[in-house]
Design a protein around this motif. Structure first.
Motif, PDB file in Angstrom:
ATOM      1  N   ILE A 116     -14.827   6.182  74.594  1.00  0.00           N
ATOM      2  CA  ILE A 116     -15.079   5.738  73.223  1.00  0.00           C
ATOM      3  C   ILE A 116     -14.360   4.409  73.034  1.00  0.00           C
ATOM      4  N   ASN A 117     -15.129   3.349  72.822  1.00  0.00           N
ATOM      5  CA  ASN A 117     -14.571   2.013  72.597  1.00  0.00           C
ATOM      6  C   ASN A 117     -13.585   1.615  73.686  1.00  0.00           C
ATOM      7  N   ASN A 118     -13.921   1.912  74.929  1.00  0.00           N
ATOM      8  CA  ASN A 118     -12.991   1.653  76.031  1.00  0.00           C
ATOM      9  C   ASN A 118     -13.774   1.192  77.260  1.00  0.00           C
ATOM     10  N   ALA A 119     -14.260  -0.038  77.216  1.00  0.00           N
ATOM     11  CA  ALA A 119     -15.093  -0.564  78.297  1.00  0.00           C
ATOM     12  C   ALA A 119     -14.336  -0.662  79.612  1.00  0.00           C
ATOM     13  N   GLY A 120     -13.039  -0.966  79.552  1.00  0.00           N
ATOM     14  CA  GLY A 120     -12.254  -1.093  80.776  1.00  0.00           C
ATOM     15  C   GLY A 120     -12.192   0.214  81.553  1.00  0.00           C
ATOM     16  N   ASP A 121     -11.949   1.317  80.840  1.00  0.00           N
ATOM     17  CA  ASP A 121     -11.919   2.613  81.502  1.00  0.00           C
ATOM     18  C   ASP A 121     -13.291   2.978  82.071  1.00  0.00           C
ATOM     19  N   PHE A 122     -14.352   2.621  81.352  1.00  0.00           N
ATOM     20  CA  PHE A 122     -15.706   2.921  81.842  1.00  0.00           C
ATOM     21  C   PHE A 122     -15.961   2.239  83.177  1.00  0.00           C
ATOM     22  N   VAL A 123     -15.657   0.959  83.270  1.00  0.00           N
ATOM     23  CA  VAL A 123     -15.897   0.211  84.504  1.00  0.00           C
ATOM     24  C   VAL A 123     -15.056   0.788  85.645  1.00  0.00           C
ATOM     25  N   ALA A 124     -13.772   1.014  85.377  1.00  0.00           N
ATOM     26  CA  ALA A 124     -12.884   1.544  86.412  1.00  0.00           C
ATOM     27  C   ALA A 124     -13.285   2.967  86.797  1.00  0.00           C
TER      28      ALA A 124
END
Length: 418
Positions: A373-381
């Motif tokens: 949720i609102n966390n693009a960095g975690d999604f990519v990693a």
């Protein structure tokens, strides 16, 4: 390898079909490409239908997957407003609605899915909507005036996206969900709870553990949604959003192996070696999950399967497997997920659930799915970690102060996807 003098016919001009045609040309195929779509307009993106297009922020031309000149320049024979009625495998040909036949050397079925209907409900009534085409969205938009009240039957992603769009347009919105929480089949409880609270805070009424018994009308126009417990919700419009059904009729009639979609192998090939099925219409083995067969509905899956099928048709090296991904925009919330939480043995909450967090799903100390949720960095990693299949430390993974990307082993030689 397919001869450059051969013909590839593609049924379905959505994301999967257009991607396949594009990859054929970029992959060096110089034969004939016939791309059939049953709508009269240029092929377009569907995800914005419940969001920006519904709110009137973008027009139809903003949805186009490719411009009209692209198909001409790439020598792709795009035939719009034409329905395919039959596949004759012995003839290696398809029959069109006008009775003519078109032969193929390879056939790609990319017919997508359709909204699931409510059982025992007459669909032809004024005020009852589904959301599949741009015309569906245009009709719905006209119904979303500030004095309107829309009922969303189904608390999945489409229902919630339409509810958010309706509130942005000033309409009242009520979501009715059969399960005890929103997104019960597709998201974790922390995500469900957060989104439910977010919607409620913005005026969306949410009713869970409720089933629809009837849609009541007056003079052919929808007036009420009646629940099994007797409660009635007066409304000016309703949208049925209880999932999708694969458009696999052509495959079944042709005798292809089907089971909740057309069954395909890792390359999108069906039980007939000359025929491929890609996108929402297919059920495929998932390599990151022991080849478990599953039907995926997403842009990423459609594009990946198109790439795999084209490589097989052209006799080229098989592309690297990709980790499935998905996204949804609701109000100003950006939800993204990667992987599928099949048989996860534990769940880690990374960060708070107050507006920016991630939910990690692990099995045997390996990340198999992530929701953000609102966390693009975690999604990519997270997508990279799933692809790596590496063992990770729970304590570090759950610590929001530790960048998730720091857990990725630099010594892993697999190609990692962004």
């Amino acid at each position: 390898m397919t001869s450059n003098m051969s013909r590839v016919v593609i049924i379905g001009a959505g994301q999967a079909g257009v991607s396949a045609a594009t990859f054929l040309r970029s992959g060096g195929f110089r034969g004939q490409i016939l791309l059939f779509g049953d709508e009269q307009v240029l092929p377009y993106q569907r995800p914005p239908l419940s969001k920006a297009f519904l709110k009137g922020e973008i027009g139809l031309e903003d949805l186009w997957l490719k411009s009209a000149t692209f198909y001409v320049e790439q020598n792709i024979d795009l035939r719009l407003g034409i329905r395919v009625e039959e596949i004759d495998r012995k003839k290696a040909a398809i029959r069109l609605a006008n009775g003519t036949w078109q032969a193929y050397d390879n056939l790609i079925i990319a017919t997508g899915s359709r909204p699931r209907a409510l059982p025992d409900v007459q669909e032809e009534m004024e005020g009852l909507h589904q959301l599949r085409s741009y015309e569906d969205t245009r009709r719905l938009r006209k119904a979303l005036s500030p004095d309107a009240h829309i009922v969303l039957v189904g608390g999945g992603y489409i229902g919630l996206e339409v509810a958010a769009s309706a509130r942005a347009l000033g309409a009242r919105a009520t979501v009715i969900e059969l399960e005890d929480r929103l997104l019960a089949r597709v998201a974790s409880r922390p995500v469900s709870n957060f989104l439910e609270g977010y919607h409620r805070a913005r005026g969306v009424e949410i009713i869970t553990c409720a089933s629809v018994a009837a849609l009541e009308t007056d003079g052919g126009r929808l007036t009420n949604v009646r629940l099994a417990d007797g409660r009635r919700f007066q409304c000016t419009a309703a949208v049925v959003a209880i999932g999708g059904v694969p458009n696999d009729q052509l495959g079944r009639m042709a005798g292809l192996s089907c089971d909740g979609g057309i069954l395909v192998d890792h390359n999108g090939r069906t039980s007939d070696p000359a025929i491929f099925a890609i996108g929402d219409v297919s059920r495929r083995p998932l390599p990151f999950y022991g080849d478990r067969v599953h039907r995926l509905e997403s842009v990423g899956n459609a594009v990946e399967q198109a790439r795999l099928a084209v490589a097989a048709i052209l006799g080229q090296e098989r592309p690297e497997d990709e980790v499935h991904w998905f996204w949804s925009d609701q109000f100003d919330v950006k939800f993204k997920s990667a992987g599928v939480a099949f048989d996860a043995d534990r769940q880690l909450l990374r960060g708070s659930s107050e507006g920016r967090f991630s939910v990690l799903h692990l099995k045997d100390d390996r990340l198999i799915s992530i929701e953000t949720i609102n966390n693009a960095g975690d999604f990519v990693a997270g997508r990279k970690l799933i692809a790596s299949r590496q063992v990770i430390d729970d304590t570090l993974a759950a610590d929001a102060d530790v960048p998730l990307k720091s857990l990725i082993s630099l010594g892993n030689d697999r190609k990692l996807y962004v």
